[in-house]
Design a protein around this motif. Sequence first.
Motif, PDB file in Angstrom:
ATOM      1  N   GLN A 186      15.976   5.513  12.026  1.00  0.00           N
ATOM      2  CA  GLN A 186      14.863   5.167  12.607  1.00  0.00           C
ATOM      3  C   GLN A 186      13.566   4.395  12.292  1.00  0.00           C
ATOM      4  O   GLN A 186      12.861   3.805  13.708  1.00  0.00           O
ATOM      5  CB  GLN A 186      14.863   6.844  14.107  1.00  0.00           C
ATOM      6  CG  GLN A 186      16.146   7.307  13.839  1.00  0.00           C
ATOM      7  CD  GLN A 186      15.818   9.055  14.577  1.00  0.00           C
ATOM      8  OE1 GLN A 186      15.248   9.219  13.895  1.00  0.00           O
ATOM      9  NE2 GLN A 186      16.436   9.003  15.791  1.00  0.00           N
ATOM     10  N   TYR A 187      12.889   4.656  11.386  1.00  0.00           N
ATOM     11  CA  TYR A 187      11.630   4.254  11.132  1.00  0.00           C
ATOM     12  C   TYR A 187      11.375   4.081  10.113  1.00  0.00           C
ATOM     13  O   TYR A 187      11.911   4.483   9.091  1.00  0.00           O
ATOM     14  CB  TYR A 187      10.206   5.519  11.110  1.00  0.00           C
ATOM     15  CG  TYR A 187      10.475   5.585  12.562  1.00  0.00           C
ATOM     16  CD1 TYR A 187       9.153   5.742  13.689  1.00  0.00           C
ATOM     17  CD2 TYR A 187      10.811   7.154  13.496  1.00  0.00           C
ATOM     18  CE1 TYR A 187       8.812   5.642  15.019  1.00  0.00           C
ATOM     19  CE2 TYR A 187      10.441   7.580  14.979  1.00  0.00           C
ATOM     20  CZ  TYR A 187       9.557   7.236  15.353  1.00  0.00           C
ATOM     21  OH  TYR A 187       9.621   7.575  16.829  1.00  0.00           O
ATOM     22  N   ILE A 188      10.984   2.962   9.967  1.00  0.00           N
ATOM     23  CA  ILE A 188       9.540   2.388   8.442  1.00  0.00           C
ATOM     24  C   ILE A 188       8.784   1.954   8.656  1.00  0.00           C
ATOM     25  O   ILE A 188       8.163   2.135   9.042  1.00  0.00           O
ATOM     26  CB  ILE A 188      11.015   0.939   7.878  1.00  0.00           C
ATOM     27  CG1 ILE A 188      10.367   0.624   7.103  1.00  0.00           C
ATOM     28  CG2 ILE A 188      10.841   0.142   9.502  1.00  0.00           C
ATOM     29  CD1 ILE A 188      11.152  -0.721   7.008  1.00  0.00           C
ATOM     30  N   VAL A 189       8.057   2.697   6.788  1.00  0.00           N
ATOM     31  CA  VAL A 189       6.556   1.980   6.741  1.00  0.00           C
ATOM     32  C   VAL A 189       6.542   1.474   5.385  1.00  0.00           C
ATOM     33  O   VAL A 189       7.375   1.496   4.729  1.00  0.00           O
ATOM     34  CB  VAL A 189       5.955   2.946   7.033  1.00  0.00           C
ATOM     35  CG1 VAL A 189       5.732   4.166   7.892  1.00  0.00           C
ATOM     36  CG2 VAL A 189       6.854   4.930   5.763  1.00  0.00           C
ATOM     37  N   VAL A 190       5.414   1.020   5.356  1.00  0.00           N
ATOM     38  CA  VAL A 190       5.762   0.239   4.079  1.00  0.00           C
ATOM     39  C   VAL A 190       4.447   0.281   3.190  1.00  0.00           C
ATOM     40  O   VAL A 190       3.162  -0.041   3.928  1.00  0.00           O
ATOM     41  CB  VAL A 190       5.556  -2.094   4.470  1.00  0.00           C
ATOM     42  CG1 VAL A 190       5.821  -1.740   2.826  1.00  0.00           C
ATOM     43  CG2 VAL A 190       7.456  -1.332   4.829  1.00  0.00           C
ATOM     44  N   GLU A 191       4.589   0.665   1.820  1.00  0.00           N
ATOM     45  CA  GLU A 191       2.970   0.531   1.519  1.00  0.00           C
ATOM     46  C   GLU A 191       2.852  -0.047   0.279  1.00  0.00           C
ATOM     47  O   GLU A 191       3.434  -0.884  -0.404  1.00  0.00           O
ATOM     48  CB  GLU A 191       2.794   2.805   0.326  1.00  0.00           C
ATOM     49  CG  GLU A 191       2.064   2.546   0.146  1.00  0.00           C
ATOM     50  CD  GLU A 191       2.154   3.956  -0.873  1.00  0.00           C
ATOM     51  OE1 GLU A 191       1.303   4.652  -1.406  1.00  0.00           O
ATOM     52  OE2 GLU A 191       3.619   4.394  -1.210  1.00  0.00           O
ATOM     53  N   TYR A 192       1.530  -0.503   0.412  1.00  0.00           N
ATOM     54  CA  TYR A 192       1.038  -1.662  -0.627  1.00  0.00           C
ATOM     55  C   TYR A 192       0.090  -1.294  -1.678  1.00  0.00           C
ATOM     56  O   TYR A 192      -0.754  -0.771  -1.691  1.00  0.00           O
ATOM     57  CB  TYR A 192       0.476  -2.895   0.162  1.00  0.00           C
ATOM     58  CG  TYR A 192       1.496  -3.607   0.452  1.00  0.00           C
ATOM     59  CD1 TYR A 192       1.966  -5.064  -0.165  1.00  0.00           C
ATOM     60  CD2 TYR A 192       1.660  -3.127   1.847  1.00  0.00           C
ATOM     61  CE1 TYR A 192       2.353  -5.966   1.208  1.00  0.00           C
ATOM     62  CE2 TYR A 192       3.044  -4.087   2.463  1.00  0.00           C
ATOM     63  CZ  TYR A 192       3.331  -4.923   2.150  1.00  0.00           C
ATOM     64  OH  TYR A 192       4.624  -6.072   3.068  1.00  0.00           O
ATOM     65  N   ASP A 193       0.621  -2.177  -2.761  1.00  0.00           N
ATOM     66  CA  ASP A 193      -0.249  -1.877  -3.897  1.00  0.00           C
ATOM     67  C   ASP A 193      -1.703  -2.324  -3.836  1.00  0.00           C
ATOM     68  O   ASP A 193      -1.968  -3.325  -3.141  1.00  0.00           O
ATOM     69  CB  ASP A 193      -0.058  -2.242  -5.190  1.00  0.00           C
ATOM     70  CG  ASP A 193      -0.877  -1.577  -6.386  1.00  0.00           C
ATOM     71  OD1 ASP A 193      -1.948  -1.962  -6.902  1.00  0.00           O
ATOM     72  OD2 ASP A 193      -0.232  -1.001  -7.256  1.00  0.00           O
ATOM     73  N   ASN A 194      -3.091  -1.021  -3.722  1.00  0.00           N
ATOM     74  CA  ASN A 194      -4.239  -1.705  -3.041  1.00  0.00           C
ATOM     75  C   ASN A 194      -5.025  -2.962  -4.266  1.00  0.00           C
ATOM     76  O   ASN A 194      -5.396  -3.600  -3.879  1.00  0.00           O
ATOM     77  CB  ASN A 194      -5.282  -0.411  -3.462  1.00  0.00           C
ATOM     78  CG  ASN A 194      -5.136   0.228  -2.908  1.00  0.00           C
ATOM     79  OD1 ASN A 194      -5.003   0.001  -1.655  1.00  0.00           O
ATOM     80  ND2 ASN A 194      -5.244   1.125  -3.268  1.00  0.00           N
ATOM     81  N   VAL A 195      -3.911  -3.458  -5.830  1.00  0.00           N
ATOM     82  CA  VAL A 195      -4.383  -4.201  -6.066  1.00  0.00           C
ATOM     83  C   VAL A 195      -4.345  -5.100  -6.269  1.00  0.00           C
ATOM     84  O   VAL A 195      -4.803  -6.546  -6.101  1.00  0.00           O
ATOM     85  CB  VAL A 195      -4.548  -3.927  -7.276  1.00  0.00           C
ATOM     86  CG1 VAL A 195      -5.157  -5.177  -8.610  1.00  0.00           C
ATOM     87  CG2 VAL A 195      -5.425  -2.707  -8.142  1.00  0.00           C
ATOM     88  N   ASN A 196      -2.196  -5.066  -6.130  1.00  0.00           N
ATOM     89  CA  ASN A 196      -1.568  -6.406  -5.597  1.00  0.00           C
ATOM     90  C   ASN A 196      -0.395  -6.155  -4.929  1.00  0.00           C
ATOM     91  O   ASN A 196      -0.355  -4.758  -4.744  1.00  0.00           O
ATOM     92  CB  ASN A 196      -0.225  -6.526  -7.500  1.00  0.00           C
ATOM     93  CG  ASN A 196       0.111  -7.741  -7.444  1.00  0.00           C
ATOM     94  OD1 ASN A 196       0.185  -8.857  -6.704  1.00  0.00           O
ATOM     95  ND2 ASN A 196       0.441  -8.279  -8.473  1.00  0.00           N
ATOM     96  N   ASN A 197      -0.728  -6.981  -3.531  1.00  0.00           N
ATOM     97  CA  ASN A 197      -0.135  -6.894  -2.461  1.00  0.00           C
ATOM     98  C   ASN A 197       1.290  -8.006  -2.217  1.00  0.00           C
ATOM     99  O   ASN A 197       2.617  -7.361  -1.598  1.00  0.00           O
ATOM    100  CB  ASN A 197      -0.368  -7.794  -1.030  1.00  0.00           C
ATOM    101  CG  ASN A 197      -2.304  -6.659  -0.739  1.00  0.00           C
ATOM    102  OD1 ASN A 197      -1.800  -5.710  -0.826  1.00  0.00           O
ATOM    103  ND2 ASN A 197      -2.960  -7.718  -0.259  1.00  0.00           N
ATOM    104  N   ASP A 198       1.522  -7.997  -3.795  1.00  0.00           N
ATOM    105  CA  ASP A 198       2.990  -8.344  -3.629  1.00  0.00           C
ATOM    106  C   ASP A 198       4.102  -7.260  -4.649  1.00  0.00           C
ATOM    107  O   ASP A 198       5.213  -7.475  -4.966  1.00  0.00           O
ATOM    108  CB  ASP A 198       3.195  -9.322  -4.801  1.00  0.00           C
ATOM    109  CG  ASP A 198       2.503 -10.796  -3.973  1.00  0.00           C
ATOM    110  OD1 ASP A 198       2.860 -11.052  -2.837  1.00  0.00           O
ATOM    111  OD2 ASP A 198       1.994 -11.295  -5.049  1.00  0.00           O
ATOM    112  N   LYS A 199       3.365  -6.033  -4.817  1.00  0.00           N
ATOM    113  CA  LYS A 199       4.180  -4.345  -4.578  1.00  0.00           C
ATOM    114  C   LYS A 199       4.300  -3.796  -3.803  1.00  0.00           C
ATOM    115  O   LYS A 199       4.763  -2.265  -4.078  1.00  0.00           O
ATOM    116  CB  LYS A 199       3.637  -3.992  -5.743  1.00  0.00           C
ATOM    117  CG  LYS A 199       3.280  -4.778  -7.053  1.00  0.00           C
ATOM    118  CD  LYS A 199       2.654  -4.825  -8.291  1.00  0.00           C
ATOM    119  CE  LYS A 199       2.543  -5.305 -10.096  1.00  0.00           C
ATOM    120  NZ  LYS A 199       2.422  -4.448 -10.965  1.00  0.00           N
TER     121      LYS A 199
END
Length: 391
Positions: A186-199
């Motif tokens: 039902q739900y999706i969230v995405v966490e990004y590395d503070n240093v590298n947005n490609d992770k």
Amino acid sequence: MKLYFGLCIMCYANIYVFSENIVQNVTAILKPYMLNGHYIDWPNKKVEANYLHDKRCIPKNIIFTRFQICGNQVILVSPRYKEGVPFTLSQLMLYDKDQCFNYVRPFPSLEKNIADENKSIVNAIDIYMGQNGIVWVLDIGIINTLEETPKRESEAKILGIDYGDGRIVHRIPLRPLICRTRSRLQYIVVEYDNVNNDKPIIYIGDGGTRSIIVWNVQVNEGYRVKLPYSSTTTCTDFSTEDVFYLVLIENFNSNYIYFTYLSSSDMFKVRTKDLQKKINPKCIIDVGRKPCKMVVLGAAYGSVMYFRIKGMNHLYSWDTKESFLEENMKIVKKSVDCRTITHIDVDNDGVLWKLESNFEDYVVNTVGCYGASIMLSPIVGKSVPPQQDKN
């Protein structure tokens, strides 16, 4: 005084919000946007006529439930709950002009929303705008989910769509990580590395199996974390209709996934770092007893969770930096009509927006031929603490 009763009493108090801290260069688009399934920007009249004739488009069956804002554009989710929904993702432009209704166009294109193709967007039910310009889409692969006979067109998957050019740059199959008969995504969230947005690390709640699916995009690997039974022992409804809410709360020291079932009496959280280690059940934290059946609508400003009470339409907030107590829960916006809020998001200038509709009428087929009444509108003001019953 129990928290639930206190919130209910507060719902009838005369509480107002006042505008503050409006960014001057966006005031022109800070107005409500009326939406409806009849107002579609088709590629041409012939395509429109064909879709209407073949009943691939039944305007009254279209409803928008979730959204993400990027600049002056909005990506909208229109799940294929019923037949005749021609696209499940669309785009709305925020214009500096008043219109009775506002037109949406398929995103990224009508061709990529064809329901009978495995490589297309079959049925998006949630999206998340990534920091690197990727729109992450949770596609369950089953259409007509509110009809008597839902139809599986493809396996569940995650799609990553480049917001700039509309290319599908990530296609992540979820078949190995779910139970085909029991899973309920039902739900999706995405966490990004503070240093590298490609992770990015993707988290998906699976309410049917009491699990959180974790996918590491960089290493192209995922797994399913089974949550302890204690996270559901306070549920009062074990039917397949129970909703499993999942939100990402970002703090300076650690990020957390907050989760709860609609019928559960408690709210829980777990550090994302622990989920990435495939978790030890001891890492689950019971935040406390919920004031009511909270319908979680999302998170914003890093640490603030937004919700409404089941059966009521007012919007509330709780800053997770504070204790999970009645005095720390605030009313953000009083409802003035019968529309129900289904999602919130914040634009690039820090203004909170809400998407609302007469969703309950839509579910029971009482919207008529004109379809659902849907509104996307900004909320400008500050939260007000609930008033207490003085008696």
